[in-house]
Scaffold this active site. Structure first.
Site, PDB file in Angstrom:
ATOM      1  N   SER A 676      -1.145   3.015   6.042  1.00 44.81           N
ATOM      2  CA  SER A 676      -2.085   3.253   4.956  1.00 44.81           C
ATOM      3  C   SER A 676      -2.234   1.998   4.095  1.00 44.81           C
ATOM      4  CB  SER A 676      -1.635   4.473   4.144  1.00 44.81           C
ATOM      5  OG  SER A 676      -2.651   4.913   3.282  1.00 44.81           O
ATOM      6  N   ASP A 749      -8.672  11.125  10.686  1.00 40.98           N
ATOM      7  CA  ASP A 749      -8.007  10.763   9.429  1.00 40.98           C
ATOM      8  C   ASP A 749      -8.664  11.506   8.266  1.00 40.98           C
ATOM      9  OD1 ASP A 749      -6.992   9.456   7.122  1.00 40.98           O
ATOM     10  OD2 ASP A 749      -6.666   7.629   8.265  1.00 40.98           O
ATOM     11  N   HIS A 783      -4.249  11.603   8.876  1.00 37.94           N
ATOM     12  CA  HIS A 783      -3.695  10.377   8.308  1.00 37.94           C
ATOM     13  C   HIS A 783      -2.245  10.154   8.735  1.00 37.94           C
ATOM     14  CE1 HIS A 783      -3.770   6.992   5.626  1.00 37.94           C
ATOM     15  NE2 HIS A 783      -2.747   7.439   4.932  1.00 37.94           N
TER      16      HIS A 783
END
Length: 815
Positions: A676, A749, A783
């Site tokens: 991330s 995601d 994610h």
């Protein structure tokens, strides 16, 4: 008409693109297994989770499912209004659900745990104690939906209360009544029928317009996009609020069906606080910002009082201290029969507007026909209330720009003012006084616990340079001074699960050490004894010999930094020499350099990797520098990100120098990686430095112009700080990335700002500039990666990439 149902055949391959030298290739690759012993560790049964009953007599132990197979993620999924749901069971999508598979009851007094007999292959979620601690309610997965079940603690027997009609699309689906005799449940309407057909050709174009109204919005995922989505949202999110008694007799509907986002029973059991959304829906913000109405109804479903009728909130300013006008944070007062509490901004919700009072907290008691009472005025944003007793409560306020927190003592029986108890930088770990110790009252609402002398009981992590040592303290609410009643012992990490007596002298704790996995104990403070309740074993004994130490070092500008250095089992520096090393990090923003430089040793924690953790690399002969400090500090009112690249580079240089000087790492064989915002960091370090042989970037964002209304801790818009946005975007410097980079991204995601297009476009930019890049797309993954196949393949890619470009790479040519 485009609809949002993602139904697909089970993927047999992982899509990826690779560049090696001048050639490009597309591959269809089956899921690969990571090398031994990683696969064995991934398949180990997880340690159970636990919960103490409100009556302090029983621990519920929940068996947890392991990494799910990709077939579970392949179930159809709908993306609607910011939610992801499974249309089969009208619950949340499998990518967002962690199923529980078993339940047993452990008496706190000792003895064997009693297993609950559940259906074969049962899996459930959302377990919740009844207020009296005699039962546990849960949602059981069934072929056609979710069923509400209740488990009796005394008999350890489970029984079904409803058919497969529970609507858990928003997550929460039921609430106990305070008498423990029933539950208020959200059910799909009786006879709902099939979902609307959204496969027909569209009736016309989709049109959006904005006629001069300022309405900035941060990037959101999974929004409604057309009339078909609106129809599906109505179908799957409409619920019938129903009272369901645990004896199975006399269930009744409460009012008409509606799109409920919340429903909470009052402490006296006579009212329900409900929040429903209504049209017009929006295609630019999630359902939580749709027009909504918050009302109080009675247990017959009749409207009693309207608390708020809010319009669409798509124009909230972008600063983090901004809020929408109107009532918010609406809740029941925990220690009163039926009293509403909420807050309203007094500055229009815009922190840039000068105002002595930012938020005003209101209170209104049943029958709700008087004027609301001002409980307290705040010069920061409201952060919550911990209720104590009739004349004591704690209110917290915060202000993001300064990371400042204020805690007030208030007297609810004499509202209107409050007394400052303490002020602090909420990022300050060393001076954290902890939080009030709370437990459920007879009505099932959490309230603060007091010592016999009236002092407030506090508990916290107890962070020091030497480690985290949780504590129990008594705070004098007149002076703010605290006395430690108990602190976790040196070399141990023991946290409080619950209190067993009114004097808070007997505790249930969860204790671990560097070498011992976490287990539950009864700790008697008077007798200074502990009694074990569980005997969980090491889930990954293959890592028992790994060494771990905190290292500290200094950045060129004097900022103190630290990281946790892990070395493989059996490693001897003198015998084995420097190792290939992976640095895995995640930057953080601060306003105070001293706070940014705080060091907390984790030597008293039991650490074992899970999921796609980089710590698995320890089994493959790599050293790992975990979470090396990457502080981005804004000094004297300056924005931290205006010097992001300079500070990031300085932190990375200091970390590399530290591990090389220790003799455990070869300067020519160091990789950097992150997930991330850590992936964003990785790409920037490869673009702006030559410190690393390669980088691994998972689920990142690389072009900040695609998040123009703010990202991470950046509050300014692109148009307010274009230079910062551009300079922080590694996409703009793709031509400077001259080290190999592995990009991995979940195809689905769901994180705000890290749309898969970020990796897709960054890969295209790198490819176009001749970089060595491999781009892996994980089908069906969000994610964070959930499926066993995806996690295993991610680790296979990681080990293979690092072996090629770090461990077995030839020395770099002299520059």
């Amino acid at each position: 008409m485009r609809h949002r149902l993602l139904a697909r055949a089970l993927p047999a391959f992982v899509l990826l693109a690779a560049v090696a030298g001048p050639a490009m290739a597309q591959e269809a690759l089956t899921y690969q297994q990571p090398p031994s012993p990683i696969a064995d560790i991934l398949d180990t049964k997880p340690t159970p989770s636990s919960s103490l009953s409100p009556n302090r007599t029983t621990l519920a132990l929940f068996d947890r499912s392991n990494l799910p197979p990709i077939a579970e993620l392949a179930e159809p999924m709908l993306r609607l209004g910011g939610y992801r749901i499974n249309p089969r069971n009208n619950g949340q999508a499998n990518s967002r659900v962690s199923w529980l598979t078993g339940l047993s009851f452990q008496p706190v007094a000792g003895g064997e745990a009693r297993a609950v007999q559940l259906p074969a292959n049962a899996r459930f979620l959302s377990p919740s104690w009844s207020p009296d601690g005699s039962k546990v309610a849960l949602l059981m997965d069934a072929p056609t939906g979710l069923e509400l079940w209740v488990v009796d603690v005394a008999t350890a027997r489970a029984s079904k209360l409803t058919e497969a009609r529970v609507n858990a699309a928003t997550g929460s689906a039921f609430d106990w009544t305070p008498d423990s005799a029933g539950l208020v449940v959200r059910l799909t309407p009786q006879g709902r029928g099939a979902a609307p057909d959204v496969s027909r050709p569209p009736a016309g174009p989709i049109v959006a317009e904005s006629m001069g109204r300022v309405a900035p919005a941060r990037t959101y995922q999974d929004l409604l996009s057309d009339a078909g989505d609106e129809a599906l949202f109505d179908h799957y999110f409409t619920s019938q609020l129903t009272y369901v008694p645990i004896n199975g007799r006399g269930a009744r509907d409460l009012g008409a069906p509606a799109v409920y986002l919340g429903a909470s029973v009052s402490p006296d059991g006579r009212h329900v606080l409900t929040t429903t959304v209504k049209r017009p829906y929006s295609y630019v913000v999630p359902a939580g910002l749709f027009p909504s109405e918050t009302r109080v109804i009675d247990l017959q479903g009749r409207a009693v009082h309207q608390v708020a009728d809010l319009p669409l909130r798509d124009n909230v300013p972008t600063p983090f201290d901004a809020v929408a006008p109107g009532p918010r944070s609406i809740q029941w007062r925990a220690d009163a029969p039926a009293t509403l509490v909420w807050t309203e901004a007094q500055d229009g919700g815009d922190p840039r507007t000068p105002s002595e009072v930012r938020d005003r907290v209101f209170m209104l008691a049943a029958p709700f026909n008087a004027q609301p009472t001002t409980l307290i005025d705040l010069n920061e944003r409201y952060g919550g209330i911990t209720w104590g007793d009739a004349d004591t409560a704690l209110v917290t306020s915060r202000w993001f720009n300064t990371r400042h927190e204020t805690r007030y003592v208030i007297d609810p029986s004499n509202p209107g003012t409050g007394r400052v108890l303490l002020e602090r930088n909420y990022q300050d770990q060393y001076n954290n006084p902890g939080s009030p110790l709370t437990e459920p009252n007879a009505q099932g609402f959490n309230v603060a616990r007091f010592a016999a002398d009236g002092r407030l009981l506090m508990t916290g992590p107890g962070a020091t340079r030497e480690g985290e040592y949780p504590f129990l303290a008594a705070m004098d609410l007149n002076t703010g001074q605290s006395e430690r009643l108990w602190t976790s012992a040196t070399g141990e990490y023991e946290s409080i699960v619950g209190v067993l007596d009114d004097g808070a002298r007997r505790l249930v704790t969860r204790r671990e050490t560097k070498n011992d996995p976490a287990n539950l104990f009864v700790r008697d403070l008077n007798a200074a004894t502990t009694t074990p309740l569980t005997h969980f074993t090491d889930p990954a004994p293959q890592l028992a010999g790994v060494s771990r130490q905190l290292i500290t070092y200094t950045r060129a500008d004097g900022v103190q930094l630290s990281g946790t250095l892990y070395l493989p089992a059996g490693y001897d520096k003198d015998r084995d020499g420097p190792l290939p090393l992976v640095m895995w990090a995640y930057p953080a923003e601060f306003t105070d350099a001293a706070v940014a430089g705080q060091v907390v040793d984790t030597a008293n924690r039991f650490v074992r990797p899970g999921g796609s953790s980089h710590l698995f690399l320890l089994t493959q002969g790599y050293a790992v520098l975990d979470d090396p400090s990457m502080p981005i500090i804004g000094k004297d009112g300056a924005e931290p990100n205006d010097t992001y690249i300079e500070q990031l580079t300085a932190s990375a240089e200091a970390a590399v120098n530290a591990v090389v000087e220790l003799g455990v790492a070869d300067r020519d064989r160091i990789a950097v990686g992150g997930h991330s915002y850590g992936a964003f960091m990785t790409a920037n370090l490869l673009a702006h430095t030559d410190l690393f042989r390669t980088g691994i970037a998972r689920s990142g964002a690389y072009n900040r112009t695609l998040t123009p209304f703010g990202f991470q801790a950046e509050q300014r818009t692109y148009w307010e700080a274009p230079e910062t946005y551009n300079e922080m975007s590694p996409f703009a410097f793709a031509n400077r990335v001259n080290e190999p980079i592995l990009l991995i991204h979940g195809e689905a995601d769901d994180n705000s700002g890290t749309f898969p297009v970020q990796s897709e476009r960054f890969y295209a930019a790198l490819k176009g500039n001749g970089a060595q890049v491999r781009y892996v797309v994980l089908p069906l993954e969000a994610h964070g990666y959930r499926a066993r196949e995806s996690v295993g393949h991610t680790l296979w890619e990681t080990v293979r990439w690092l072996d090629q470009y770090v461990k077995n790479a030839p020395p770099r040519a002299a520059e």
